[in-house]
Design a protein around this motif. Structure first.
Motif, PDB file in Angstrom:
ATOM      1  N   LYS A  99      38.630  41.237  82.905  1.00  0.00           N
ATOM      2  CA  LYS A  99      37.333  41.979  83.546  1.00  0.00           C
ATOM      3  C   LYS A  99      37.900  43.072  84.345  1.00  0.00           C
ATOM      4  CE  LYS A  99      32.968  41.611  85.463  1.00  0.00           C
ATOM      5  NZ  LYS A  99      31.905  40.731  86.205  1.00  0.00           N
ATOM      6  N   ASP A 100      38.672  42.870  85.360  1.00  0.00           N
ATOM      7  CA  ASP A 100      39.200  44.005  86.315  1.00  0.00           C
ATOM      8  C   ASP A 100      39.963  45.043  85.321  1.00  0.00           C
ATOM      9  OD1 ASP A 100      37.973  42.897  88.289  1.00  0.00           O
ATOM     10  OD2 ASP A 100      39.467  41.784  88.975  1.00  0.00           O
ATOM     11  N   ALA A 101      40.838  44.510  84.455  1.00  0.00           N
ATOM     12  CA  ALA A 101      41.683  45.279  83.778  1.00  0.00           C
ATOM     13  C   ALA A 101      41.202  46.205  82.939  1.00  0.00           C
ATOM     14  CB  ALA A 101      42.748  44.489  82.869  1.00  0.00           C
ATOM     15  N   VAL A 102      40.193  45.770  82.054  1.00  0.00           N
ATOM     16  CA  VAL A 102      39.084  46.774  81.388  1.00  0.00           C
ATOM     17  C   VAL A 102      38.423  47.804  82.128  1.00  0.00           C
ATOM     18  CG1 VAL A 102      37.221  46.774  79.841  1.00  0.00           C
ATOM     19  CG2 VAL A 102      38.870  44.962  79.683  1.00  0.00           C
ATOM     20  N   GLN A 103      38.235  47.331  83.383  1.00  0.00           N
ATOM     21  CA  GLN A 103      37.216  48.340  84.138  1.00  0.00           C
ATOM     22  C   GLN A 103      38.278  49.350  84.730  1.00  0.00           C
ATOM     23  OE1 GLN A 103      35.853  46.879  88.141  1.00  0.00           O
ATOM     24  NE2 GLN A 103      34.491  48.115  88.142  1.00  0.00           N
ATOM     25  N   LEU A 104      39.378  48.950  85.252  1.00  0.00           N
ATOM     26  CA  LEU A 104      40.342  49.964  85.805  1.00  0.00           C
ATOM     27  C   LEU A 104      41.085  50.772  84.834  1.00  0.00           C
ATOM     28  CD1 LEU A 104      41.858  47.924  88.828  1.00  0.00           C
ATOM     29  CD2 LEU A 104      40.150  49.625  88.896  1.00  0.00           C
ATOM     30  N   SER A 105      41.222  50.384  83.466  1.00  0.00           N
ATOM     31  CA  SER A 105      41.921  51.096  82.548  1.00  0.00           C
ATOM     32  C   SER A 105      41.005  51.858  81.521  1.00  0.00           C
ATOM     33  CB  SER A 105      42.715  49.984  81.888  1.00  0.00           C
ATOM     34  OG  SER A 105      41.631  49.226  80.882  1.00  0.00           O
ATOM     35  N   SER A 106      39.509  52.120  82.160  1.00  0.00           N
ATOM     36  CA  SER A 106      38.844  52.608  81.247  1.00  0.00           C
ATOM     37  C   SER A 106      39.083  54.126  80.580  1.00  0.00           C
ATOM     38  CB  SER A 106      37.390  52.942  81.949  1.00  0.00           C
ATOM     39  OG  SER A 106      37.611  53.736  83.341  1.00  0.00           O
ATOM     40  N   GLN A 124      40.809  34.271  69.126  1.00  0.00           N
ATOM     41  CA  GLN A 124      41.760  34.934  70.126  1.00  0.00           C
ATOM     42  C   GLN A 124      42.819  35.155  69.177  1.00  0.00           C
ATOM     43  OE1 GLN A 124      42.377  32.095  73.329  1.00  0.00           O
ATOM     44  NE2 GLN A 124      40.269  32.321  74.126  1.00  0.00           N
ATOM     45  N   LEU A 125      43.221  34.260  68.207  1.00  0.00           N
ATOM     46  CA  LEU A 125      44.417  34.175  67.373  1.00  0.00           C
ATOM     47  C   LEU A 125      44.416  35.693  66.658  1.00  0.00           C
ATOM     48  CD1 LEU A 125      46.992  32.914  66.260  1.00  0.00           C
ATOM     49  CD2 LEU A 125      45.469  31.935  64.380  1.00  0.00           C
ATOM     50  N   ASP A 126      43.133  35.869  65.957  1.00  0.00           N
ATOM     51  CA  ASP A 126      43.101  37.184  65.491  1.00  0.00           C
ATOM     52  C   ASP A 126      43.379  38.549  66.300  1.00  0.00           C
ATOM     53  OD1 ASP A 126      42.586  35.885  62.974  1.00  0.00           O
ATOM     54  OD2 ASP A 126      40.416  36.156  63.142  1.00  0.00           O
ATOM     55  N   LYS A 127      42.763  38.397  67.410  1.00  0.00           N
ATOM     56  CA  LYS A 127      43.061  39.382  68.371  1.00  0.00           C
ATOM     57  C   LYS A 127      44.392  39.555  68.920  1.00  0.00           C
ATOM     58  CE  LYS A 127      41.409  42.326  71.357  1.00  0.00           C
ATOM     59  NZ  LYS A 127      40.937  43.746  70.889  1.00  0.00           N
ATOM     60  N   ILE A 128      45.281  38.353  68.994  1.00  0.00           N
ATOM     61  CA  ILE A 128      46.596  38.737  69.556  1.00  0.00           C
ATOM     62  C   ILE A 128      47.415  39.018  68.482  1.00  0.00           C
ATOM     63  CG2 ILE A 128      47.767  36.315  68.926  1.00  0.00           C
ATOM     64  CD1 ILE A 128      48.590  36.196  71.907  1.00  0.00           C
ATOM     65  N   LYS A 129      47.074  38.792  67.091  1.00  0.00           N
ATOM     66  CA  LYS A 129      47.902  39.396  65.820  1.00  0.00           C
ATOM     67  C   LYS A 129      47.719  41.084  65.749  1.00  0.00           C
ATOM     68  CE  LYS A 129      48.116  35.076  63.516  1.00  0.00           C
ATOM     69  NZ  LYS A 129      47.919  34.729  62.106  1.00  0.00           N
ATOM     70  N   SER A 130      46.593  41.532  66.493  1.00  0.00           N
ATOM     71  CA  SER A 130      46.255  43.188  66.201  1.00  0.00           C
ATOM     72  C   SER A 130      46.878  43.966  67.136  1.00  0.00           C
ATOM     73  CB  SER A 130      44.630  42.963  66.625  1.00  0.00           C
ATOM     74  OG  SER A 130      44.428  43.079  67.830  1.00  0.00           O
ATOM     75  N   ASN A 131      48.239  43.660  67.421  1.00  0.00           N
ATOM     76  CA  ASN A 131      49.155  44.621  68.149  1.00  0.00           C
ATOM     77  C   ASN A 131      48.614  45.106  69.523  1.00  0.00           C
ATOM     78  OD1 ASN A 131      51.337  46.220  68.474  1.00  0.00           O
ATOM     79  ND2 ASN A 131      50.676  48.184  67.070  1.00  0.00           N
ATOM     80  N   VAL A 132      48.198  44.252  70.431  1.00  0.00           N
ATOM     81  CA  VAL A 132      47.690  44.308  71.575  1.00  0.00           C
ATOM     82  C   VAL A 132      48.866  45.007  72.517  1.00  0.00           C
ATOM     83  CG1 VAL A 132      45.700  43.155  71.305  1.00  0.00           C
ATOM     84  CG2 VAL A 132      47.811  42.258  72.294  1.00  0.00           C
ATOM     85  N   ASP A 133      48.701  45.696  73.748  1.00  0.00           N
ATOM     86  CA  ASP A 133      49.524  46.065  74.559  1.00  0.00           C
ATOM     87  C   ASP A 133      49.738  44.785  75.730  1.00  0.00           C
ATOM     88  OD1 ASP A 133      49.926  49.133  74.015  1.00  0.00           O
ATOM     89  OD2 ASP A 133      47.860  48.896  74.020  1.00  0.00           O
ATOM     90  N   ILE A 134      48.683  44.584  76.209  1.00  0.00           N
ATOM     91  CA  ILE A 134      48.776  43.467  77.156  1.00  0.00           C
ATOM     92  C   ILE A 134      48.232  42.313  77.112  1.00  0.00           C
ATOM     93  CG2 ILE A 134      48.299  43.067  79.936  1.00  0.00           C
ATOM     94  CD1 ILE A 134      48.180  46.026  80.294  1.00  0.00           C
ATOM     95  N   ILE A 135      48.676  40.978  77.297  1.00  0.00           N
ATOM     96  CA  ILE A 135      48.438  39.718  76.970  1.00  0.00           C
ATOM     97  C   ILE A 135      47.968  39.192  78.306  1.00  0.00           C
ATOM     98  CG2 ILE A 135      48.540  37.324  76.381  1.00  0.00           C
ATOM     99  CD1 ILE A 135      50.535  38.238  74.097  1.00  0.00           C
ATOM    100  N   ILE A 136      46.697  38.839  78.716  1.00  0.00           N
ATOM    101  CA  ILE A 136      46.450  38.039  79.686  1.00  0.00           C
ATOM    102  C   ILE A 136      45.946  36.739  79.394  1.00  0.00           C
ATOM    103  CG2 ILE A 136      44.638  38.238  81.558  1.00  0.00           C
ATOM    104  CD1 ILE A 136      44.329  41.337  81.140  1.00  0.00           C
ATOM    105  N   GLY A 137      46.594  35.560  79.942  1.00  0.00           N
ATOM    106  CA  GLY A 137      46.058  34.288  79.456  1.00  0.00           C
ATOM    107  C   GLY A 137      46.452  33.202  80.230  1.00  0.00           C
TER     108      GLY A 137
END
Length: 426
Positions: A99-106, A124-137
């Motif tokens: 939540k903080d990451a989304v806010q600060l990286s607007s 979540q599996l589909d999301k992580i396969k979609s070429n994301v920059d940062i994984i938080i978990g």
């Protein structure tokens, strides 16, 4: 935030991009906290950080800003698959970091995947396969997806471990080492570790998997914040509910958390408070994840102002403006006391922590006082303080059997098969 709890250093004076500064201003962040002032100038120049700071001091923003800037600086060659991994011990903390990451990286073109157990597996599996920059978990779900080849750790440029001491407490350290050994070597990435306590185990982890980290400690001489007013009462067991109701009436807390040790105690207290006119949320370990998040959101948005919680909520939650914490049951672990009362007086605000030294858990108080290095003042219980005319919870009426929509008659429960009946194939 109170000015006295901020430093003179402004984010705009640090080596942060204009897009990051713009996001900070939108979020109301102008001046650094002490952990940000000491850590960011180092991490922004590529130095690894092992930070020790109290909860609520701004460490989440510290590692997020450093991670964002590092990825921006190295964005000349577009890399597939995640470039940063932020690992947290609990799903609540992971959700808050996201939540903080989304806010600060607007104003940044960064994509995040939020990964934790208990729910939304396919999503979540589909999301992580979609070429994301940062994984938080959390470690377990991250490793699960990694073993399915949903992503690779070969391109990790930033690694963050938050609440490393809690990782040890929860038995995640083998999982953490599993992930760290599959990333590029420490000298080829920016590494940040944060922990409430810098134990020998945490320090060993830092030096084993980081590149000569600089240790940054903030207010290590204070186990608990000076902004928290701590008091205690010594009620008999039958006085606990009248005393809590009396204190709630007297203090009229803006937003409060009542901590208990067991699910049974939580449910009993929840029933009493609701019977006496309080709208409450009950947060314990077996509350389904979707329900837990809904309750936390309602609490954060003040749709509910009184939460009853077991220690599942004691760490990793950023809930602003909690004015009072009640230890209805004293915790049996001294560190849990510090984490519980740390839910109030966050980011420089003041707060009150009121503890009940009852017959059942009184033995915990000497250990707590020895750990925090101070005596907690005990106040006497006057008759005026104990609530009168307490309404007893009503027992739930028996559930009516559901009706068949076609016939309007009560549905019959299916008869059980005889004990000798064979099991159906899986």
């Amino acid at each position: 935030m109170k000015k006295s709890h901020l430093t003179e250093t402004r984010f705009s004076n640090l080596e942060l991009s204009d897009s990051i500064i713009k996001g900070l201003k939108d979020a109301g962040f102008i001046n650094c906290t002490p952990i940000q002032e000491k850590s960011l100038p180092l991490s922004l120049r590529g130095k690894d950080i092992a930070g020790q700071a109290q909860t609520g001091t701004g460490k989440t923003a510290t590692f997020l800003l450093a991670a964002f800037q590092h990825l921006i600086n190295d964005d000349s060659e577009k890399i597939k698959n995640p470039r940063a991994l932020i690992v947290a011990p609990t799903r609540e903390l992971a959700i808050q970091i996201h939540k903080d990451a989304v806010q600060l990286s607007s104003y940044l073109n960064l994509r995040f995947a939020l990964i934790y157990g208990g729910t939304d597996y396919k999503k979540q599996l589909d999301k992580i396969k979609s070429n994301v920059d940062i994984i938080i978990g959390t470690p377990g779900r991250i490793i699960d997806f990694y073993k399915q080849n949903a992503f690779t750790l070969n391109n990790i440029q930033v690694m963050v471990l938050d609440e490393a001491d809690r990782m040890f407490d929860l038995g995640f350290i083998k999982d953490i080492r599993y992930l760290l050994r599959r990333m590029p070597p420490p000298e080829k990435r920016l590494n940040m570790l944060f922990s409430a306590t810098m134990s020998y185990k945490v320090t060993e982890l830092a030096y084993e998997h980081m590149n000569n980290p600089v240790v940054v400690k903030i207010e290590t001489e204070e186990v608990t914040s000076k902004s928290i007013k701590q008091i205690a009462y010594c009620p008999a067991n039958e006085q606990k509910i009248p005393l809590l109701l009396g204190l709630l009436k007297q203090h009229q807390p803006q937003r409060s958390i009542v901590f208990v040790n067991t699910k049974r105690s939580a449910e009993q207290l929840n029933n009493y408070l609701q019977a006496n006119g309080y709208k409450t949320a009950l947060l314990s370990g077996d509350v389904p994840q979707d329900m837990r998040q809904r309750l936390l959101n309602d609490f954060q948005e003040s749709k509910l102002t009184l939460m009853i919680a077991t220690d599942v909520a004691a760490r990793g939650l950023h809930i602003p403006d909690v004015s009072h914490v009640f230890n209805y049951d004293l915790p049996q672990d001294v560190e849990d006391y510090v984490h519980r009362i740390g839910r109030t007086a966050r980011f420089g605000a003041s707060g009150e922590a009121i503890s009940f030294i009852c017959e059942e858990y009184a033995y915990s108080m000497p250990d707590i006082e020895a750990y925090i290095g101070e005596k907690i003042p005990v106040q006497s219980i006057s008759e005026e303080l104990l609530a009168k005319d307490i309404k007893q919870p009503t027992s739930r009426p028996p559930r009516k059997p559901s009706q068949d929509k076609r016939t309007g008659k009560p549905r019959r429960k299916p008869s059980r098969p005889p004990a000798s009946a064979p099991e159906s194939p899986q």
